[in-house]
Design an enzyme around this catalytic site. Structure first.
Site, PDB file in Angstrom:
ATOM      1  N   SER A  47       1.003  -1.278  -0.169  1.00 29.53           N
ATOM      2  CA  SER A  47      -0.045   0.033  -0.052  1.00 29.53           C
ATOM      3  C   SER A  47       0.985   1.292  -0.055  1.00 29.53           C
ATOM      4  CB  SER A  47      -0.985   0.017   1.296  1.00 29.53           C
ATOM      5  OG  SER A  47      -1.423   1.319   1.311  1.00 29.53           O
ATOM      6  N   TYR A  79      -2.293   0.027  10.534  1.00 29.53           N
ATOM      7  CA  TYR A  79      -2.042  -0.599   9.005  1.00 29.53           C
ATOM      8  C   TYR A  79      -0.839  -0.315   8.413  1.00 29.53           C
ATOM      9  CZ  TYR A  79      -3.700  -0.920   4.124  1.00 29.53           C
ATOM     10  OH  TYR A  79      -3.700  -1.548   2.839  1.00 29.53           O
TER      11      TYR A  79
HETATM   12  N1  NAP Z   1      -8.552  -0.918  -1.565  1.00 27.01           N
HETATM   13  C1  NAP Z   1      -7.514  -0.174  -1.415  1.00 27.01           C
HETATM   14  O1  NAP Z   1      -8.017   1.297  -1.331  1.00 27.01           O
HETATM   15  C2  NAP Z   1      -6.313  -0.472  -1.166  1.00 27.01           C
HETATM   16  C3  NAP Z   1      -5.012   0.449  -1.362  1.00 27.01           C
HETATM   17  C4  NAP Z   1      -3.982  -0.177  -0.987  1.00 27.01           C
HETATM   18  C5  NAP Z   1      -3.617  -1.436  -0.694  1.00 27.01           C
HETATM   19  N2  NAP Z   1      -4.624  -2.282  -0.450  1.00 27.01           N
HETATM   20  C6  NAP Z   1      -4.468  -3.770  -0.183  1.00 27.01           C
HETATM   21  O2  NAP Z   1      -4.736  -4.456  -1.195  1.00 27.01           O
HETATM   22  C7  NAP Z   1      -5.207  -5.727  -0.795  1.00 27.01           C
HETATM   23  C8  NAP Z   1      -6.514  -6.236  -1.011  1.00 27.01           C
HETATM   24  O3  NAP Z   1      -7.407  -4.975  -0.472  1.00 27.01           O
HETATM   25  P1  NAP Z   1      -8.983  -4.986  -0.876  1.00 27.01           P
HETATM   26  O4  NAP Z   1      -9.415  -3.477  -1.051  1.00 27.01           O
HETATM   27  O5  NAP Z   1      -9.210  -5.800  -2.307  1.00 27.01           O
HETATM   28  O6  NAP Z   1      -9.639  -5.563   0.334  1.00 27.01           O
HETATM   29  P2  NAP Z   1     -11.124  -6.178   0.495  1.00 27.01           P
HETATM   30  O7  NAP Z   1     -11.875  -5.915  -0.634  1.00 27.01           O
HETATM   31  O8  NAP Z   1     -11.464  -6.161   1.767  1.00 27.01           O
HETATM   32  O9  NAP Z   1     -10.991  -7.845   0.192  1.00 27.01           O
HETATM   33  C9  NAP Z   1      -9.875  -8.336   0.965  1.00 27.01           C
HETATM   34  C10 NAP Z   1      -9.744  -9.816   1.094  1.00 27.01           C
HETATM   35  O10 NAP Z   1      -8.874 -10.193   2.115  1.00 27.01           O
HETATM   36  C11 NAP Z   1      -9.746 -11.467   2.473  1.00 27.01           C
HETATM   37  N3  NAP Z   1      -9.406 -11.444   4.136  1.00 27.01           N
HETATM   38  C12 NAP Z   1      -9.437 -10.426   5.157  1.00 27.01           C
HETATM   39  N4  NAP Z   1      -9.412 -11.016   6.390  1.00 27.01           N
HETATM   40  C13 NAP Z   1      -8.937 -12.102   6.334  1.00 27.01           C
HETATM   41  C14 NAP Z   1      -8.798 -13.288   7.105  1.00 27.01           C
HETATM   42  N5  NAP Z   1      -8.658 -12.999   8.462  1.00 27.01           N
HETATM   43  N6  NAP Z   1      -8.496 -14.645   6.780  1.00 27.01           N
HETATM   44  C15 NAP Z   1      -8.571 -14.823   5.232  1.00 27.01           C
HETATM   45  N7  NAP Z   1      -8.914 -13.885   4.460  1.00 27.01           N
HETATM   46  C16 NAP Z   1      -8.964 -12.571   4.847  1.00 27.01           C
HETATM   47  C17 NAP Z   1     -11.153 -11.178   2.649  1.00 27.01           C
HETATM   48  O11 NAP Z   1     -11.679 -12.084   2.942  1.00 27.01           O
HETATM   49  P3  NAP Z   1     -13.551 -12.313   2.995  1.00 27.01           P
HETATM   50  O12 NAP Z   1     -13.727 -12.219   1.450  1.00 27.01           O
HETATM   51  O13 NAP Z   1     -13.823 -13.518   3.452  1.00 27.01           O
HETATM   52  O14 NAP Z   1     -13.926 -11.039   3.472  1.00 27.01           O
HETATM   53  C18 NAP Z   1     -11.066 -10.557   1.226  1.00 27.01           C
HETATM   54  O15 NAP Z   1     -11.315 -11.653   0.351  1.00 27.01           O
HETATM   55  C19 NAP Z   1      -4.896  -5.528   0.896  1.00 27.01           C
HETATM   56  O16 NAP Z   1      -3.596  -6.054   1.233  1.00 27.01           O
HETATM   57  C20 NAP Z   1      -5.039  -4.058   1.100  1.00 27.01           C
HETATM   58  O17 NAP Z   1      -4.301  -3.648   2.186  1.00 27.01           O
HETATM   59  C21 NAP Z   1      -5.763  -1.985  -0.639  1.00 27.01           C
END
Ligand code: NAP
Length: 235
Positions: free
Chosen positions: A134, A147
């Site tokens: 991130s 975070y």
């Molecule tokens: N969105 C942003 O703005 C952003 C920006 C920079 C970096 N990121 C990073 O990109 C990555 C993906 O983010 P996203 O935005 O796609 O997140 P998201 O939409 O919340 O999806 C997160 C995924 O992680 C899984 N997860 C969370 N906790 C878990 C646990 N305890 N055990 C197993 N699986 C778990 C969730 O499972 P479930 O489907 O079961 O809930 C979901 O499939 C993350 O590492 C995040 O930090 C995101």
């Protein structure tokens, strides 16, 4: 030749878009998911030919057991993509230790355990470890301490691993997206008490395409770190 990838966080957001792209072209997916219920849902979405492994990434015993199951079934892995993540905003002054620890466990320690235990299979395939980091892994903003600490740690893990694994032919990449339109970002907006409009942010599929570029890079090069941000006029 069909390739095999372990992708965490494939149930939503960026991980789901990457998993769709890999599945659509015929690659095999191994998907750590938090529960048997999520396993059924994720396989229904991506295809029953893939493999779900139940492991709540917030429970490090489950992570170790899940990693051992994957290692016993797959001796060649082309990539390990750490895409699962959680965020819980709070100032340090009021951050509860439990919320702090959960973010460290899911975002940093679970990737350590999975990576360590899957390295033999990654070495065998001269594979890639891809950490979805991130911009919070580069700069820590107010209320993002837990975070950001987890993501700064993930950057340190990636840098050490890259140097250690170079002799084994394993490539290691950190990708640092800024805000991306996903369910996580919608929850962040709710925590910030702002209204959410997905079109203000780059799409999960744009980030997934970037991750795919990293995974598909010819073997004569490696992308060590990559930052991707929403363009000035996203929609
Ligand atoms: N969105 C942003 O703005 C952003 C920006 C920079 C970096 N990121 C990073 O990109 C990555 C993906 O983010 P996203 O935005 O796609 O997140 P998201 O939409 O919340 O999806 C997160 C995924 O992680 C899984 N997860 C969370 N906790 C878990 C646990 N305890 N055990 C197993 N699986 C778990 C969730 O499972 P479930 O489907 O079961 O809930 C979901 O499939 C993350 O590492 C995040 O930090 C995101």
């Amino acid at each position: 030749m069909t390739r095999t990838h372990v992708v965490t966080g494939a149930g939503a957001g960026i991980g789901l878009q990457l998993a769709r792209r890999l599945s659509d072209r015929g690659d095999t997916l191994v998907l750590p998911v938090r529960s048997a219920e999520r396993a059924a849902e994720v396989l229904a979405e991506l295809g029953e030919r893939h493999h779900a492994v139940v492991a709540d990434l917030g429970d490090l015993e489950q992570v170790a057991a899940g990693a051992a199951r994957i290692a016993s079934q797959f001796d060649h892995l082309d990539s390990l993509v750490h895409c699962a993540g959680v965020v819980d905003l709070a100032p340090v002054a009021t951050q509860g230790v439990e919320a702090w620890q959960h973010q460290i466990d899911v975002n940093l320690t679970a990737p350590v355990v999975l990576t360590r235990d899957l390295l033999p299979a990654l070495r065998a395939a001269r594979g890639t470890v891809l950490f979805v980091n991130s911009t919070s892994g580069i700069v820590a903003n107010p209320h993002w301490g837990a975070y950001a600490a987890s993501k700064h740690g993930l950057r340190g893990l990636a840098d050490a691993l890259r140097a250690e694994e170079a002799p084994h032919g394993v490539r290691v990449t950190s990708v640092h997206p800024s805000r991306t339109a996903t369910p996580m970002q919608e929850r962040v907006h709710a925590q910030e008490e702002r209204s959410y409009r997905a079109e203000e942010w780059m799409s999960a599929d744009t980030v997934a395409a970037t991750l795919l570029h990293v995974l598909d890079l010819p073997s004569d090069a490696t992308i060590t770190d990559l930052t991707i941000r929403t363009s000035p006029s996203p929609s």
